[in-house]
Design an enzyme around this catalytic site. Structure first.
Site, PDB file in Angstrom:
ATOM      1  N   CYS A  22       0.839  -1.202   0.000  1.00 50.10           N
ATOM      2  CA  CYS A  22       0.000   0.000   0.000  1.00 50.10           C
ATOM      3  C   CYS A  22       0.875   1.254   0.000  1.00 50.10           C
ATOM      4  CB  CYS A  22      -0.974  -0.035   1.178  1.00 50.10           C
ATOM      5  SG  CYS A  22      -2.328   1.160   1.012  1.00 50.10           S
ATOM      6  N   HIS A  44      -3.615  -4.914   0.080  1.00 50.01           N
ATOM      7  CA  HIS A  44      -3.135  -5.517   1.338  1.00 50.01           C
ATOM      8  C   HIS A  44      -3.262  -7.041   1.262  1.00 50.01           C
ATOM      9  CE1 HIS A  44      -2.676  -1.934   3.968  1.00 50.01           C
ATOM     10  NE2 HIS A  44      -3.550  -1.406   3.132  1.00 50.01           N
ATOM     11  N   GLU A  62      -1.958  -9.233   3.044  1.00 48.71           N
ATOM     12  CA  GLU A  62      -1.971  -9.880   4.366  1.00 48.71           C
ATOM     13  C   GLU A  62      -3.376 -10.222   4.838  1.00 48.71           C
ATOM     14  OE1 GLU A  62      -1.613  -5.373   5.359  1.00 48.71           O
ATOM     15  OE2 GLU A  62      -1.127  -6.760   3.726  1.00 48.71           O
TER      16      GLU A  62
END
Length: 546
Positions: free
Chosen positions: A382, A508, A510
């Site tokens: 990001c 993102h 994750e």
């Protein structure tokens, strides 16, 4: 329709941060291991509509769902431990509840009634809870805050009423408490748990199961004492002893009989639990044969909960590669040209995560430059991707003063700029580019090699984007687009060809990583870090022999 779904309510007492979210997630995992379908809900007692505008130092990470909800970090635990795909409805706050009730009152839906906490606020809470019953076997609901706090009282009253509404066979109360160990006396104390249960019973809720957080093993005698004073049976007192890895918890809770007790009390028929996946994962965790250190350069490094999903994704990537991953958090505000070499002397990879605001930006730019020049595996997520683009523009393309308009509106080279649809936005909450978006990955790129696909979907949370006017300039110097929006207008990923592993992504990743299903970007990144460490070792060995 509601009677077919069983509800488990998880509350917490004594103090905050005991692990209600993890406990709820583990219960969900155990129910799935028995063949049941689950969903989970987090009720947060604060007045904010969502955590999107809250400081990470106060609230920790903001977890983003596919449909763009900015939610509590516990939803990250829920998705990592279970197969549930969560959405806006799986997290609500006091702010949302009061807003909904006030809007109804303004529209005249209460027909002149005096609007009160009971029944109007509690009815709104119950409606949202019951909306979860959409074909799933078990709905697990975590009540945020600590029993005894004034702000969570409407939530407790609502779940108290639901047992009467749905029937005692369809509602289960699980209460998480603390059993502190007093070193001076060498004893585990049960009084805080007794008082916590007393406070819960004062609002009309008798817990069915107690999960007791402890750093020491608790004996049968202690369980019997807690059972006597808290009006439960000894087998309904579950020990939650501290573990070195949170993914051991489903196995530990199973050994304590938690899942068996849940299905008994809710009168659910299930298959025998199948925990092979969790057992195999923990075996892999306990047999890691390599180790690496990742330098995480950010400004929220003093509270690791700010990067919770990131930390877990790196851990999962490590397990996938048979490596223990040590995280070295580096404050970007303190990173100078003089300290770069010393700070990164012991790292095998550098990662710049997401964030907002100008504080610490120049330190992050220095970190990216150090990784690029020294061929250290670099991952920018990001804001981290945006920083990588700014650094490359300045130091490789010669665009002196290049910057993001977020940090310098008057920059001569606005490499990163505000998205067109964001220019008229004035409100801060819930107005970013949020949720899952498709990304097209060109064949022949490193990103395509990693994903093994030309079309992916990832979750976003940002207002600023790569300025396409500068794309050709950067690509001529080697920083190429590794991923684009389907219309080709937005650069979603970048990669640097003259480097062993240098990738930035606007999304993102994750948020979609799971312990047993490591995200491909993290698995590839960890593998590159291992290769870097091996190469560095071989070079040092050659030097010593020479």
């Amino acid at each position: 329709m509601y009677k077919s779904t069983k509800f488990i309510f998880v509350t917490g007492g004594v103090l905050s941060s005991l692990g209600k979210g993890l406990s709820a997630a583990c219960i969900g995992a155990l129910m799935e291991c028995r063949g049941l379908t689950v969903t989970l809900l987090k009720m947060d007692p604060y007045i904010n509509v969502d955590p999107g505008t809250m400081n990470p130092f106060q609230h920790g990470e903001v977890f983003v769902t596919d449909d763009g909800a900015e939610t509590d970090l516990d939803l990250g635990h829920y998705e990592r431990f279970t197969h549930a795909v969560l959405r806006q409805k799986n997290n609500f706050t006091t702010g949302q509840i009061y807003d909904a009730v006030i809007q109804k009152e303004r529209r005249g839906q209460y027909l002149g009634e005096t609007v009160q906490v009971i029944p109007h606020i509690t009815d709104e809470i119950k409606t949202k809870i019951r909306s979860l019953a959409n074909g799933v076997d078990v709905a697990i609901v975590e009540v945020g805050g600590t029993v005894g706090d004034i702000e969570s009282l409407p939530f407790l009253e609502a779940i108290r009423q639901l047992r009467a509404d749905l029937g005692p066979q369809n509602v289960l109360y699980v209460h998480l408490t603390l059993l502190p160990f007093i070193k001076a006396s060498g004893e585990v104390k049960t009084k805080p748990t007794q008082h916590s249960v007393k406070a819960l019973r004062e609002v009309g809720i008798q817990p069915d199961i107690l999960i007791c957080r402890t750093e020491k093993k608790i004996t049968r005698d202690i369980k019997e004492k807690i059972a006597l004073f808290c009006n439960v049976r000894p087998e309904e007192v579950i020990a939650a002893e501290d573990v070195t890895c949170i993914y051991e918890l489903p196995l530990k809770f199973h050994d304590e009989g938690l899942d068996q007790k849940v299905v008994e009390l809710l009168n659910i028929w299930t298959r025998a639990p199948r925990l092979d996946g969790w057992s195999s994962f923990i075996d892999a965790v306990n047999s890691l044969h390599n180790s690496i250190t990742i330098g995480i350069v950010g400004k929220y490094v003093n509270l690791q909960e700010s990067y919770k999903s990131l930390n877990e994704a790196l851990f999962a990537g490590g397990v996938k590669n048979g490596a223990k991953v040590t995280l070295k958090f580096i404050d970007s505000e303190l990173l100078s040209e003089e300290t770069l070499s010393s700070e990164f002397s012991d790292v095998d990879g550098i990662l710049v995560p997401g964030g907002f605001g100008s504080r610490g930006i120049e330190g992050k730019i220095r970190a990216v430059g150090f990784a690029r020049e020294n061929k250290i595996p670099f991952f920018g997520i990001c804001l981290g991707m945006q920083i990588a683009v700014v650094e490359f523009s300045r130091n490789v393309c010669g665009l002196t003063g290049a910057n993001s308009t977020e940090f310098n509106p008057d920059t001569p080279y606005p490499i990163i700029h505000l998205m067109d649809e964001q220019r008229s936005v004035t409100d801060k909450g819930g107005t970013m580019r949020l949720g899952a978006y498709e990304c097209v990955i060109p064949e022949g790129t490193e990103c395509h090699k990693i994903y093994g696909a030309t079309l992916i979907e990832e979750r976003h949370r940002h207002r600023y984007e790569f300025n396409p006017e500068f794309r050709s300039i950067l690509e001529e110097k080697g920083l190429k687009a590794g991923g684009l929006s389907p219309d080709g207008k937005l650069v979603e990923m970048v990669e640097y060809s003259d480097h062993p592993w240098f990738i930035g992504c606007q999304f993102h990743p994750e948020f979609k990583s799971k312990p047993m299903e490591s995200h491909p970007l993290f698995a590839s990144y960890i593998k590159a870090c291992l290769n870097f460490k091996l190469k560095k070792y071989q070079e040092n060995k050659t030097k010593s022999l020479g």
